[in-house]
Design a protein around this motif. Sequence first.
Motif, short mmCIF file in Angstrom:
data_model
loop_
_atom_site.label_atom_id
_atom_site.label_comp_id
_atom_site.label_asym_id
_atom_site.label_seq_id
_atom_site.Cartn_x
_atom_site.Cartn_y
_atom_site.Cartn_z
N MET A 1 0.83 -1.21 0.00
CA MET A 1 0.00 0.00 0.00
C MET A 1 0.86 1.26 0.00
O MET A 1 0.57 2.23 -0.70
CB MET A 1 -0.91 0.03 1.23
N LYS A 2 1.96 1.27 0.77
CA LYS A 2 2.80 2.47 0.86
C LYS A 2 3.22 2.96 -0.52
O LYS A 2 3.42 4.15 -0.73
CB LYS A 2 4.07 2.18 1.66
N GLU A 6 3.96 7.18 -3.35
CA GLU A 6 5.05 7.52 -4.26
C GLU A 6 4.55 7.91 -5.64
O GLU A 6 5.29 8.52 -6.42
CB GLU A 6 6.02 6.33 -4.40
N ASN A 7 3.34 7.52 -5.97
CA ASN A 7 2.79 7.85 -7.28
C ASN A 7 1.94 9.12 -7.27
O ASN A 7 1.25 9.41 -8.23
CB ASN A 7 1.95 6.68 -7.80
N SER A 34 6.39 12.97 -1.54
CA SER A 34 7.73 13.45 -1.86
C SER A 34 7.84 14.12 -3.23
O SER A 34 8.85 14.73 -3.52
CB SER A 34 8.72 12.29 -1.79
N ARG A 35 6.81 14.02 -4.05
CA ARG A 35 6.98 14.48 -5.43
C ARG A 35 6.30 15.82 -5.69
O ARG A 35 5.11 15.89 -5.93
CB ARG A 35 6.46 13.39 -6.36
N GLU A 108 -2.30 3.11 -7.13
CA GLU A 108 -1.74 1.76 -7.08
C GLU A 108 -1.24 1.30 -8.43
O GLU A 108 -0.35 0.48 -8.54
CB GLU A 108 -2.78 0.78 -6.54
N SER A 109 -1.85 1.84 -9.48
CA SER A 109 -1.45 1.39 -10.81
C SER A 109 -0.93 2.51 -11.71
O SER A 109 -0.42 2.25 -12.78
CB SER A 109 -2.64 0.71 -11.50
N GLY A 110 -1.04 3.76 -11.30
CA GLY A 110 -0.59 4.83 -12.19
C GLY A 110 -0.22 6.09 -11.44
O GLY A 110 -0.29 6.15 -10.21
#
Lengths: 241, 241
Positions: A1-2, A6-7, A34-35, A108-110
């Motif tokens: 899950m983490k 990031e995405n 972070s992004r 989760e996917s993109g």
Amino acid sequence: MKRGLENIRVVLCRTSHPGNIGAAARAMKTMGLSRLHLVSPKYFPHSDATARASGAEDILDQAVVSATLDQALEGTVLAVAVTARRRDLSHEVHDPRETAGMLLGEAESGEVALVFGTEMSGLTTEEVGKCTLISTIPANPVYSSLNLASAVQIMAYELWTANAPEKNSVREGELATFEEIEHFYRHLEETMIRTGFLDPEEPKRLMQRMRRLFSRSRLEKNEINILRGILSSLENGARHV
Amino acid sequence: MKRGLENIRVVLCRTSHPGNIGAAARAMKTMGLSRLHLVSPKYFPHSDATARASGAEDILDQAVVSATLDQALEGTVLAVAVTARRRDLSHEVHDPRETAGMLLGEAESGEVALVFGTEMSGLTTEEVGKCTLISTIPANPVYSSLNLASAVQIMAYELWTANAPEKNSVREGELATFEEIEHFYRHLEETMIRTGFLDPEEPKRLMQRMRRLFSRSRLEKNEINILRGILSSLENGARHV
């Protein structure tokens, strides 16, 4: 899950005050984001940004600066415009909690993005038009002027909370399954019928009310065990007294 | 219901940077909070506070400055220490969402306070000791350094969200008061002891677990009545069978 966090990109459009960029970076980092993408910031890099980042300078160092929102959104599958202003109804409007769930689901996917406008006037209609949906932070209607970094903080907090249920002090045990919860409701209903509290001929929405109460608290396995234990002990008491 | 927010004080202890006081006032006002108490601020009033308040100067004008936390908490029936640091287990720890529910429940009938420490070191153990319970904002364990105004913003946002039930599809009825909830817990405990399910010599945290469960769902008045009705009917059943 983490992986989900990031995405997630935080996109700040045409920010006027570099201090707000630093404060936004700090708000992001406290909640595991972070992004950072900056669309034609007025001043960046800037000492005010660094000062307000206060330990989140790594987010500033890795920030991607672009000239247009199109560039900042490249490669994303979902972009959410965070705006307080009422728009015409071309977009779905969601609150931050719902938005967090939707973003994490997609992340989760993109790649997904949260898009924030300027301090003074927010996002333009054109910028909102490039996003998939709108999120509005509920606020005092007579003074809804959230600071930019505060808006980032709330959205990031909802993402962190939604993404880390195990970190949430509320959640200690494993959630009960649908079947376990249904067993409990049946047990409760039978007990109430047996004591005469619930008249099956005139149930008065009693079970619906109990379902509403317990569904709000999202029952855990051990809680179901305790609740059913209480019901059983009361039945045994009723037999033995 | 809106009345609840008027009974909530935000107490900032020994704030170093006046800008943070202004930013906290702004965060409060966006979420309908107005009562700011400052315990021996380093600088106040100050132009930085006014600048960062950005339209929330009325909150600063009405702020109550006191020398000690005791004075700031005078007349309150519930004081919540907002702290990230782990403490010994002398206090219950709640997340912001639970805390908002508890504060609003109490604020219907009395004065309550949210207490924040300094920017660098938070609240002292002595200050926490003067509070009733602890609230911790979930955050990134490797960087949990929320800006003071950001912490105020998150707590205020949770209060606003919890207090605006018309925006929330879940809430139908009036919330139960602290006393009503405590009566229910006492009733539940007595019933469990009577049936032998709860051994007062070895309580195994049963009541804490039940409190945790029901505090998550934020009980309404009519739900308390039903729950107590069930307990009474089971006791009567036990006598009559």
